[in-house]
Design an enzyme around this catalytic site. Structure first.
Site, mmCIF file in Angstrom:
data_model
loop_
_atom_site.group_PDB
_atom_site.id
_atom_site.type_symbol
_atom_site.label_atom_id
_atom_site.label_comp_id
_atom_site.label_asym_id
_atom_site.label_seq_id
_atom_site.Cartn_x
_atom_site.Cartn_y
_atom_site.Cartn_z
ATOM 1 N N GLY A 44 85.527 17.173 13.885
ATOM 2 C CA GLY A 44 85.443 16.380 15.102
ATOM 3 C C GLY A 44 85.437 14.879 14.894
ATOM 4 N NE ARG A 102 77.298 6.986 37.767
ATOM 5 C CZ ARG A 102 77.831 8.200 37.977
ATOM 6 N NH1 ARG A 102 77.567 8.828 39.113
ATOM 7 N NH2 ARG A 102 78.597 8.760 37.072
ATOM 8 C CG ASP A 175 74.480 3.400 49.041
ATOM 9 O OD1 ASP A 175 74.950 2.237 49.076
ATOM 10 O OD2 ASP A 175 74.774 4.208 48.145
ATOM 11 C CE LYS A 198 71.748 8.233 50.399
ATOM 12 N NZ LYS A 198 72.499 8.478 49.179
ATOM 13 C CB THR A 232 76.218 10.137 48.750
ATOM 14 O OG1 THR A 232 75.045 10.328 47.958
ATOM 15 C CG2 THR A 232 75.991 8.975 49.693
#
Length: 317
Positions: A44, A102, A175, A198, A232
């Protein structure tokens, strides 16, 4: 585009994450992709060979760090090291989608800030500059100590919807965090905005969605930067229709579309989902509801402007 870009010191290379986009970028510039091979040993480990001289050249490497994320990150780091050792003048990373974006802050105790770790890895490997598109958190630019050119997808998405000539539209942020993005599209389309508020009143209790703004009888366009599992965006679309929207379209720059995303989109009230090709879409994701747009013209123009030391911000006007 001209038959060929005249400055041979500009080289564009592609790794394995999005070769179709890289090919389109090179075509738009008027050059050919650089020659390199990316192979794996039986265990790999990744091996990269650059099959042409790049000594003294300004090299642009196109690689989105999308799934398989870690594989594509390692390819990129190894490529940067190879370019550095082959005496490239500058190593410019063209990363349409920035993986781990994120994870940009500590939301809980003992959490890593992986978006910062990614920046450290790229810089330590030898990157001279990074060109990105719609970072999840624009502050990530501050994680780097090399120049960052942050491009935006709103003009591409806005132009598509402008050509549809809808009568009465409203731009919707799914949002509170996406209001700035929605306002940019609303300004371009001369439309009002609405916001989905929300809330989850109790653990394991369904989300309650309140809509701030007038959407009754209008064509709603939801805009987001990333659609991952599509939970969402589909809940938002259904809530808009239930509250009187005439029809709902959705758009985003980065179509991650993992897990149950496609089933949710197929079964939702979304009439059309417009995305860009920062992340390549497999055939099973190219359903009738999904319309992909290309970011290649934007990125190729940015590369030429960087290479010729021209303003990038002019692209946003």
């Amino acid at each position: 585009m001209a038959s060929g870009y005249k400055d041979s010191s500009l080289k564009v290379f592609s790794l394995n994450s999005n070769p179709e986009l890289a090919e389109e970028i090179a075509d738009n510039i008027g050059t050919e992709l650089g020659k390199c091979t990316v192979t794996s040993f039986s265990d790999g480990e990744i091996q990269i060979n650059i099959d042409e001289s790049i000594r003294g050249c300004d090299v642009y490497v196109v690689q989105s760090t999308c799934a398989p994320v870690n594989q594509h990150i390692m390819e990129l780091l190894i490529m940067i090291d190879a370019l550095k050792r082959a005496s490239a003048k500058t190593i410019n990373i063209v990363m349409p989608y920035y993986g781990y974006a994120r994870q940009d802050r500590k939301a809980r105790a003992r959490e890593p800030i992986t978006a910062k770790l990614m920046a450290n890895l790229l810089e330590t490997a030898g990157a001279s500059r990074v060109i990105m598109l719609d970072l999840h958190a624009p502050q990530i630019q501050g994680f780097f100590d090399v120049p960052i050119d942050h491009l935006v997808g709103v003009p591409i998405l806005s132009d598509y919807f402008e050509k549809k000539s809808f009568e009465d539209i409203v731009i919707v942020s799914p949002d509170h965090g996406g209001v700035t993005r929605a306002r940019k599209m609303a300004d371009r389309l001369e439309a009002p905005i609405a916001i989905i508020d929300k809330r989850r009143p109790l653990p394991n209790v369904a989300e309650v969605m309140n809509i701030v703004g007038n959407i009754e009888g209008k064509t709603a366009i939801i805009i987001d930067d990333i659609i991952d599992t599509a939970g969402t965006i589909t809940l938002a679309a259904n809530a808009l229709v239930e509250n009187g929207a005439n029809e709902v379209y959705a758009c985003c720059t980065h179509p991650v579309l993992s897990g149950p995303a496609m089933e949710r989109i197929e079964n939702s009230m979304i009439k059309e989902l417009v995305v860009t090709n920062t992340i390549p879409l497999s055939d099973d994701k190219l359903i009738d509801k999904v319309t992909p747009l290309s970011v290649a013209p934007l990125i190729s123009e940015a590369i030429i402007r960087v290479h010729e030391r021209q303003s990038i911000s002019m692209l946003f006007d």
